[in-house]
Design an enzyme around this catalytic site. Sequence first.
Site, PDB file in Angstrom:
ATOM      1  N   GLY A   1      52.728   7.774  51.032  1.00 12.72           N
ATOM      2  CA  GLY A   1      53.779   7.530  51.884  1.00 12.72           C
ATOM      3  C   GLY A   1      54.021   6.223  52.039  1.00 12.72           C
TER       4      GLY A   1
ATOM      5  N   GLU B   1      52.355  18.976  41.558  1.00 14.07           N
ATOM      6  CA  GLU B   1      52.048  19.663  40.044  1.00 14.07           C
ATOM      7  C   GLU B   1      51.078  20.415  39.985  1.00 14.07           C
ATOM      8  OE1 GLU B   1      49.862  15.612  40.379  1.00 14.07           O
ATOM      9  OE2 GLU B   1      51.866  16.379  40.944  1.00 14.07           O
TER      10      GLU B   1
ATOM     11  N   GLU C   1      55.752  12.761  56.810  1.00 12.13           N
ATOM     12  CA  GLU C   1      54.671  13.720  57.295  1.00 12.13           C
ATOM     13  C   GLU C   1      53.319  13.421  56.569  1.00 12.13           C
ATOM     14  OE1 GLU C   1      51.930  15.496  58.344  1.00 12.13           O
ATOM     15  OE2 GLU C   1      52.704  17.385  57.325  1.00 12.13           O
TER      16      GLU C   1
ATOM     17  N   CYS D   1      46.677  18.677  57.267  1.00 16.27           N
ATOM     18  CA  CYS D   1      46.849  17.451  57.957  1.00 16.27           C
ATOM     19  C   CYS D   1      46.503  17.623  59.434  1.00 16.27           C
ATOM     20  CB  CYS D   1      48.240  17.031  57.663  1.00 16.27           C
ATOM     21  SG  CYS D   1      49.679  18.175  58.179  1.00 16.27           S
TER      22      CYS D   1
ATOM     23  N   GLY E   1      52.434  14.325  52.284  1.00 14.33           N
ATOM     24  CA  GLY E   1      51.222  13.938  51.603  1.00 14.33           C
ATOM     25  C   GLY E   1      50.324  12.988  52.294  1.00 14.33           C
TER      26      GLY E   1
ATOM     27  N   LYS F   1      60.776  18.053  44.347  1.00 17.76           N
ATOM     28  CA  LYS F   1      59.681  17.866  43.430  1.00 17.76           C
ATOM     29  C   LYS F   1      58.263  18.329  44.329  1.00 17.76           C
ATOM     30  CE  LYS F   1      56.233  15.131  42.597  1.00 17.76           C
ATOM     31  NZ  LYS F   1      55.302  16.085  42.032  1.00 17.76           N
TER      32      LYS F   1
ATOM     33  N   GLU G   1      40.236  10.720  56.720  1.00 18.74           N
ATOM     34  CA  GLU G   1      40.987  12.222  56.594  1.00 18.74           C
ATOM     35  C   GLU G   1      40.032  12.847  55.185  1.00 18.74           C
ATOM     36  OE1 GLU G   1      45.018  14.697  56.820  1.00 18.74           O
ATOM     37  OE2 GLU G   1      44.913  12.969  55.357  1.00 18.74           O
TER      38      GLU G   1
END
Length: 506
Positions: A250, A195, A267, A301, A245, A192, A401
């Site tokens: 996660g 989107e 990750e 990341c 992501g 997946k 982040e």
Amino acid sequence: MTDLNIIAATDTPLPALPFTGRHLIGGDWVDSDDGATFERHSPAHGTLVSRSAQGGQAETDAAIAAARAAFDAGVWSRISGKDRATMLLRVADLIEANVDEIAVWETLESGKPISQSRGEVGGAADLWRYAASLARTLKGDSHNTLGEDMLGVILKEPIGVVSIITPWNFPFWILSQKLPFALAAGCTCVIKPSEMTPTTTVRMGELLVEAGLPAGVVNIVLGHGLPVGARLSDHPEVDMVTFTGSTAVGKTISASAAGTLKKVALELGGKNPQVIFPDADLDGAADAVTFGVYFNAGECCNSSSRILVHEDIAEAFVEKVVALSRRVAFGDPMDPRTQVGAIVTPEHNAKIDGYVRQAEAAGAKICLGGGALTVPGMDGQFYQPTVVAGVTPDMPIARDEVFGPVLSVLTFRTLDEALAIVNGATYGLSAGIWSDNMHTCLDFARRAQAGTIWTNTWMDGFPEMTFGGMKQSGQGREIGSYGLEEFLEIKTLAMRIGKTRAAWVR
């Protein structure tokens, strides 16, 4: 803004029609049962880029069933490593033959510069080739010291059906950090993509079909996290989920997967520091810092979004970074000269700016930028190259982040103080140090809590070198031989030689 390097809109022709994306299930390209679709517009140009089938639980369940049937039939899981490697090498060749076309879709959907998209797509072929080499060299272990009547064998077998959930910032590259290694191990997969960037994953599926991969070995379901991602995480016929992501998502995936105790590899985010000492190559460090914060518009990341500079050189070093930042080319991502493109959504642009405004209100100093960027002729969202000094470790801009072209500057006096700041974050993805004293570099590398440490460089990577984080930056590893190990199950085989077992019942 007038002293920034801005690349205005070019007259590069865009595709005349949007890309039409469909699901790949059991070897067939299909629309959603209910006919639902979703659209993606270019974050730089505002134009319609793709219209994709929007999957739901029915499509997800069908894709999982196809992957399970293919795995159990052994059409991929039980063939030789040589045959798997041959297929992976064929895919690598097809990727290289289609770099320019795939890169255009990547740039239009993500907003990243076309030169970077070409590098990302072309470089992904090397990951497939390295995974092919692992497919042929995969081996277990043996024990012939258990006695003359026993032989022990440790087998490594494919874990089974793997759900692969990928993000929008490096859709083709991150898929290639996962998929070829899962295939090299003998797994079957359901993918997946985000989107926001579905098209290059569909193009990957088309290349797999062209290469002759057996039906059902790789399946693709397009759509949103709810319900597609959630179903890929909790379905009992899925043996493993690998996700890249945000840390928040996660954690949700881990919770969903816990119901069936399936393996989870994550990750996640990072707040990656570079620590600069006075004895370093300061020009080289300043260039690496500039690259590290603006690469992929900071939507990475591994972005070095915070630097720790020794207080003796902090002012001069910041001046170097600001001067370099003014020269970085921001603007139309379709222009090969552009180094930094558009921000992925207006909402994310506003989020980035919120961190800057919050830091300014808390007493930090904006040395450069600090606001939305207008690119002549472009109808998209961009953010200025931004350098924020006077940041303290407690500020959200130093801990969270930000995921944008924003550099936070902190200072330190000793290595111990720097390490306390580095390890004080909840993340532990990567970290770097700049010093000509290798004792300092090695001491830092041993004590810094991060999955990757760079010394006197930043973001160099190779297929042989594994990647992954500590703490809330994730669990598990990708690429390298350790990346292959993630997709394997270990089985112990104890064999008695001859009829030598002593009777238990007398």
